[in-house]
Design a protein around this motif. Structure first.
Motif, PDB file in Angstrom:
ATOM      1  N   TYR C  24     -15.837 -75.834  75.956  1.00  0.00           N
ATOM      2  CA  TYR C  24     -16.886 -76.856  75.895  1.00  0.00           C
ATOM      3  C   TYR C  24     -16.989 -77.451  74.490  1.00  0.00           C
ATOM      4  O   TYR C  24     -17.035 -78.672  74.322  1.00  0.00           O
ATOM      5  CB  TYR C  24     -18.212 -76.226  76.319  1.00  0.00           C
ATOM      6  N   THR C  25     -16.982 -76.582  73.469  1.00  0.00           N
ATOM      7  CA  THR C  25     -17.106 -77.066  72.091  1.00  0.00           C
ATOM      8  C   THR C  25     -15.903 -77.940  71.713  1.00  0.00           C
ATOM      9  O   THR C  25     -16.063 -78.991  71.087  1.00  0.00           O
ATOM     10  CB  THR C  25     -17.246 -75.877  71.118  1.00  0.00           C
ATOM     11  N   ARG C  27     -14.128 -79.690  73.767  1.00  0.00           N
ATOM     12  CA  ARG C  27     -14.315 -80.941  74.492  1.00  0.00           C
ATOM     13  C   ARG C  27     -15.240 -81.867  73.715  1.00  0.00           C
ATOM     14  O   ARG C  27     -14.956 -83.060  73.559  1.00  0.00           O
ATOM     15  CB  ARG C  27     -14.929 -80.646  75.865  1.00  0.00           C
ATOM     16  N   GLU C  28     -16.333 -81.309  73.214  1.00  0.00           N
ATOM     17  CA  GLU C  28     -17.281 -82.134  72.462  1.00  0.00           C
ATOM     18  C   GLU C  28     -16.630 -82.684  71.202  1.00  0.00           C
ATOM     19  O   GLU C  28     -16.813 -83.855  70.845  1.00  0.00           O
ATOM     20  CB  GLU C  28     -18.529 -81.313  72.105  1.00  0.00           C
ATOM     21  N   LEU C  29     -15.844 -81.834  70.518  1.00  0.00           N
ATOM     22  CA  LEU C  29     -15.215 -82.291  69.274  1.00  0.00           C
ATOM     23  C   LEU C  29     -14.144 -83.343  69.555  1.00  0.00           C
ATOM     24  O   LEU C  29     -13.891 -84.207  68.718  1.00  0.00           O
ATOM     25  CB  LEU C  29     -14.638 -81.097  68.515  1.00  0.00           C
ATOM     26  N   HIS C  81     -10.037 -85.419  75.859  1.00  0.00           N
ATOM     27  CA  HIS C  81     -11.235 -86.180  76.198  1.00  0.00           C
ATOM     28  C   HIS C  81     -11.100 -86.833  77.575  1.00  0.00           C
ATOM     29  O   HIS C  81     -11.996 -86.727  78.413  1.00  0.00           O
ATOM     30  CB  HIS C  81     -11.491 -87.247  75.135  1.00  0.00           C
TER      31      HIS C  81
END
Lengths: 251, 118, 129
Positions: C24-25, C27-29, C81
């Motif tokens: 998840y992290t 993906r966010e980055l 992304h």
């Protein structure tokens, strides 16, 4: 059966007895088990044979009551549908559901969750009530398919244990209550969408969600609460921008 | 009945985040290949590059794309910093959304200068 | 015996780095990478505005090892992304019912990824021709 090897496995169980313990700590138990034995059965054998003070919730033993949710090796699972054979050789770490206060041993506090469930009008609010003689409120199979999985929730709270945003903000309405909300908002016989949506436009509503998505992976009944939260994020955003256009009809 | 909770302005940032996320998910990979690898391999002449970019349509595309990429990144940066508890929330929002806002203004200014400058 | 003293566990400050949430992290980055790439685009655009020398310098920079590594990272970020974006897409919409049955989320994700591949391919082919 009789000549099958008797296997043993070590369970590390997080114990907390409010009268004696300052804080929770792991205690090791070793149980003998067979191929078809669940974690719940292991806990029951510990309670019966090793330590009667061990506390945990359970009822149906068949993944339908939602009582025996706990962290098993760090993942939220139902103890009754998790098998020791899949966890061997161990040791297996068993802890109460993440993100909830611990009442005692593997038992967590559910009061806030129940309040959230109650808050979202968990019943059908028909546009106009009609007398029984007027017959049922009819629904086609396609209309039912639009919400049916959301009605499968068993309130086991595994999704809350998987949600880091609920962990960070206990007031976040969370995946389970949103699944129930969508169960009614998606029902063609219901006319309460407006009232329910008005409850979730805030910071503690859908906007605490960051679409981590693990709630849906944790769900033992394939309810897909992430879908319930995120489609209502879309609904809430639409309402934010278009609310000026909608006719206000509440008094 | 309890009063409905206060709304947040999160939908504004979420919409920009969504638009930038969709654009970059659809075209981002191709764009990076084109500008990052094909362009340096056989760079077009300055005249050709200038002719493309001085077309108002190209200006409009850039005006839509670049700021939306900024707002997409800003939302994710803000949420990640919040997850990391890197500081008080208003400060994190100021850093993230502020950077996107500045980037948007700079983009508008530069494209304006390019299309209407000498 | 019946004393009630609920114990509240503190969420770890580093939860976002744990195995469970690492994906998840990342993906966010990857989304932050999108913004970084926006800045690269802007710099290129501005180099054209400033004239032939600045443009030549920008194109020259694109061939340096730093720029190549940066673009490889950005390419990876864009791919991650795009993939995760379309995995999340079906979560943001109502259940799609066709012929009385729900369309599987995987179908929606795959269709969107197919569309993205067409879009990106069109850009690449357009640039090559």
């Amino acid at each position: 059966m009789a000549d099958r090897d008797r296997l043993t496995i070590e369970l590390w169980i997080l114990r907390y007895r409010p009268a004696q313990d300052e804080e929770p700590h792991f205690v090791s138990y070793t149980v003998t088990y067979t191929e078809e034995m669940s974690v719940l059965e292991a806990l029951q054998s510990i309670k019966d044979e090793q330590d009667g003070s061990l506390s945990f919730r359970w009822s149906c033993r068949m993944a339908i009551c939602g009582s025996c949710g706990m962290m098993i090796d760090g993942t939220p699972k139902l103890a009754c549908s998790t098998f020791l054979r899949d966890l061997a050789p161990g040791p297996v770490k068993i802890a109460p559901l993440e993100n909830f206060p611990i009442e005692r041993d593997l038992v967590v506090t559910v009061a806030d969750f129940v309040k959230k469930i109650e808050s979202i009008y968990p019943f059908i609010m028909p546009k106009e009530t009609k007398p029984v003689e007027a017959g049922e409120y009819l629904q086609t199979p396609a209309q039912m398919a639009a919400y049916e999985p959301f009605s499968d929730c068993i309130n086991c709270m595994l999704c809350y244990a998987a949600c880091p945003q609920f962990g960070a903000n206990p007031d976040f309405i969370g995946p389970g209550a949103m699944a129930l909300l969508q169960r009614y908002n998606g029902d063609s016989r219901d006319a309460g969408s407006r009232e329910r949506l008005d409850l979730i436009h805030g910071e503690d509503g859908v906007w605490s969600c960051t679409a981590v998505g693990l709630c849906s992976e944790a769900c033992p009944k394939l309810v897909d609460p992430a879908n319930a939260v995120n489609q209502n994020k879309t609904n809430s955003a639409f309402d934010f921008f278009l609310r000026g256009l909608r006719k206000e009809n509440h008094s | 009945m309890t009063r409905p909770p206060k709304r947040t302005i999160a939908p504004i940032f979420w919409l920009l985040f969504g638009a930038g996320g969709m654009l970059s998910a659809l075209f981002g990979t191709g764009l990076v290949i084109v500008t990052g690898f094909l362009l340096p391999a056989s760079p077009p002449s300055y005249q050709a590059a200038a002719a493309i970019l001085h077309n108002p349509l190209a200006g409009l595309v850039a005006l839509a794309t670049i700021p939306l990429f900024f707002w997409h990144g800003a939302e994710r940066l803000f949420l990640t910093l919040k997850d990391m508890r890197a500081g008080p929330r208003p400060l994190l929002a100021l850093i993230s959304y502020g950077a996107a806002a500045v980037g948007t203004l700079v983009t508008i200014l530069l494209i304006f200068l390019m299309e209407f400058g000498s | 015996m019946s004393e009630r003293r609920p114990y509240v566990r503190r969420q770890s400050r580093l939860w976002w780095a744990s195995r469970t949430y690492r994906g998840y992290t990342l993906r966010e980055l990857s989304g932050v990478g999108v913004a970084v790439y926006g800045a690269v685009l802007l710099a290129g655009l501005d180099s054209v505005r400033r004239g032939p020398d600045a443009y030549a310098a920008f194109v020259g920079w694109l061939s340096t090892p730093v720029a190549i590594v940066l673009h490889l990272v950005l390419l990876a970020a864009m791919l991650l992304h795009g993939l995760t974006w379309f995995q999340t897409l079906p979560k943001t919409m109502p259940r799609l019912i066709v012929g009385g049955q729900a369309v599987p989320q995987k179908t929606i994700t795959n269709a969107a990824i197919g569309l993205a591949m067409l879009c990106s391919l069109a850009l690449v082919i357009g640039a090559l021709s």
